[in-house]
Design an enzyme around this catalytic site. Structure first.
Site, mmCIF file in Angstrom:
data_model
loop_
_atom_site.group_PDB
_atom_site.id
_atom_site.type_symbol
_atom_site.label_atom_id
_atom_site.label_comp_id
_atom_site.label_asym_id
_atom_site.label_seq_id
_atom_site.Cartn_x
_atom_site.Cartn_y
_atom_site.Cartn_z
ATOM 1 N N LYS A 1 -20.656 27.074 36.835
ATOM 2 C CA LYS A 1 -21.631 28.083 37.265
ATOM 3 C C LYS A 1 -22.347 28.762 36.097
ATOM 4 O O LYS A 1 -23.486 29.188 36.218
ATOM 5 C CB LYS A 1 -20.947 29.132 38.138
ATOM 6 C CG LYS A 1 -20.645 28.606 39.527
ATOM 7 C CD LYS A 1 -20.313 29.741 40.483
ATOM 8 C CE LYS A 1 -20.179 29.218 41.900
ATOM 9 N NZ LYS A 1 -18.936 28.431 42.070
ATOM 10 N N SER B 1 -15.403 20.187 38.626
ATOM 11 C CA SER B 1 -16.298 21.352 38.510
ATOM 12 C C SER B 1 -15.638 22.605 37.968
ATOM 13 O O SER B 1 -16.308 23.444 37.360
ATOM 14 C CB SER B 1 -16.944 21.648 39.870
ATOM 15 O OG SER B 1 -15.953 21.835 40.869
ATOM 16 N N GLU C 1 -25.520 38.020 44.522
ATOM 17 C CA GLU C 1 -24.565 38.175 45.612
ATOM 18 C C GLU C 1 -23.435 37.207 45.336
ATOM 19 O O GLU C 1 -23.613 36.203 44.643
ATOM 20 C CB GLU C 1 -25.209 37.887 46.969
ATOM 21 C CG GLU C 1 -25.156 36.451 47.445
ATOM 22 C CD GLU C 1 -26.066 35.520 46.682
ATOM 23 O OE1 GLU C 1 -27.128 35.973 46.214
ATOM 24 O OE2 GLU C 1 -25.698 34.328 46.553
#
Ligand SMILES: *Cc1c(COP(=O)(O)O)cnc(C)c1O
Length: 394
Positions: A90, A378, A112
């Site tokens: 991310k 990931s 968010e």
């Protein structure tokens, strides 16, 4: 024709676009004008690459997994996004977007978050750049994900509870949108996956595409060619998958496998298998495939993995599904947890439960002995220790 980029209105085939309140047109237009220009600038490229190298720790290794390969009788490589700073992919996106925000002269960042992973990645880059950060999070999610709430606070972010509706991700998204409408000039909204109105899906895809850019170089070092036979990645919104697929999208000989969370089973009524159960509709500002009732109400998704617990998928994946360019697999909670333990035992790597879903797909595919398979790992499993302990079968 390319699968890589949407048309000028943000459409990948039938999916995408920008379905937003009129009040947000100026913000989204500003982004649309700025992002392509910025990405192509040498100064941006240099700063982005430097931060990815020195701060995030890129390039992440492409690791040949000998024991997993022997078990599945094929050749399996792991793209180690779990080794990034903050523990997942991310951060590739939040670094890109904070540089964009800086260039647009924005003084505040909003985001968010559901499980808190994107909130932490956003709070991290805001601390790095000395920018004010407000993260909206559902009140229920705040109680469920206490460690991430405290991580964000330690990093200096303000976490604002969303107290309406189901008090989860979609309510946090509504609050963030409302904030943006009320503060259009000084605030940038960092979206955490390849979702949202155009240009977010394309922008986030480009920031994450560093994953497959590195894969090509590293695979060539390993085996003398840049293209594998398979790339496998889990899909929540779809950003790690989009990044892992990107530089192979227009080479049909590379099989792209997107793995969704089947929860307790695709037909159990408790899953997040969007492409198996969903229909076209509008979610989070774009047209995509989403889980909905007959009259169009969004169905509450379920998965053991917080990062895959999302009722839609990014429009690029809706197009990959509808066109048949990618194949989709559905992996249950149980299959994912077993795959997570298997990877831990065989290779000494405890994966995030999201990533464990990608490994759960290995047993569902008939590989040839000389196939080359890349699984995008990931994220790391540290954040999921409680879930592993609760599941208990190890
Ligand atoms: C958030 C997250 C995901 C799901 O998000 P995508 O946008 O689908 O990549 C997957 N894996 C990990 C480790 C995550 O933190």
């Amino acid at each position: 024709m390319t699968f890589k980029t949407p048309d000028e209105n943000g459409y990948y085939g039938d999916f995408g676009g920008a379905f937003i309140p009129e009040m947000l047109y100026p913000n989204v237009d500003e982004l649309k004008q700025a992002y392509l220009e910025m990405i192509q600038e040498e100064a941006f490229q240099k700063e982005f690459d430097q931060l990815l190298k020195d701060y995030v720790g890129r390039p992440t290794p492409l690791y040949y997994a000998p024991n997993l390969s022997a078990h599945y009788k094929t050749n399996i490589y792991l793209k180690r996004e779990d080794l990034n700073h903050t523990g997942a992919h991310k951060i590739n996106n939040t670094i890109g977007q904070i540089l964009l925000a800086k260039r647009l002269g924005k003084k505040k960042i909003i985001a968010e978050t559901g499980a808190g992973q994107h909130g932490v990645a956003t709070a991290t880059v805001c601390a790095l750049m000395g920018v004010e950060c407000i993260v909206y999070m559902g009140e229920i999610d705040m109680a469920r994900q206490r460690p991430n709430v405290e991580r964000m606070r330690i990093l200096g972010a303000e976490v604002r509870p969303a107290t309406s509706g189901s008090k989860t991700l979609k309510d946090a998204t509504n609050e963030a949108m409302r904030h943006w409408i009320n503060n259009p000039t000084d605030t940038h909204y960092i979206i955490g996956s390849v979702v949202g109105p155009h240009p977010y899906p394309d922008m986030v895809t480009r920031f994450q595409s560093v994953i497959s850019e590195e894969m090509r170089i590293q695979l060539k070092e390993h085996i003398g060619r840049e293209t594998p036979d398979y790339v496998i990645a889990c899909v929540g919104g779809g950003s790690n998958a989009a990044g892992a697929f990107y530089h192979y999208l227009d080479e049909p000989e590379v099989n792209l496998v997107a793995v969704e969370a089947a929860g307790h089973g695709v037909q159990s009524g408790e899953s997040a298998a969007t492409t198996a159960l969903g229909k076209p509709g509008v979610l989070h500002g774009s047209k995509t495939i989403l889980m909905q009732t007959e009259d169009g109400q969004v169905v509450e998704p379920y998965s053991i993995s917080a990062g895959l617990d999302y009722p839609g998928i990014g429009p690029i994946h809706a197009h990959l599904f509808a066109s048949g360019r990618a194949s989709f697999q559905y992996v249950t909670d149980e299959e994912a947890m077993q795959a997570g333990i298997q990877l831990s035992r065989m290779e000494g790597i405890i994966p995030a439960i999201e990533s464990a879903h990608a490994f759960g797909a290995l047993q569902k595919i008939d590989f040839k002995e000389d196939d080359v398979v890349i699984v995008n790992l990931s994220g790391r499993g540290d954040k999921d220790l409680e879930s592993y302990i609760k599941w208990g079968k190890y």
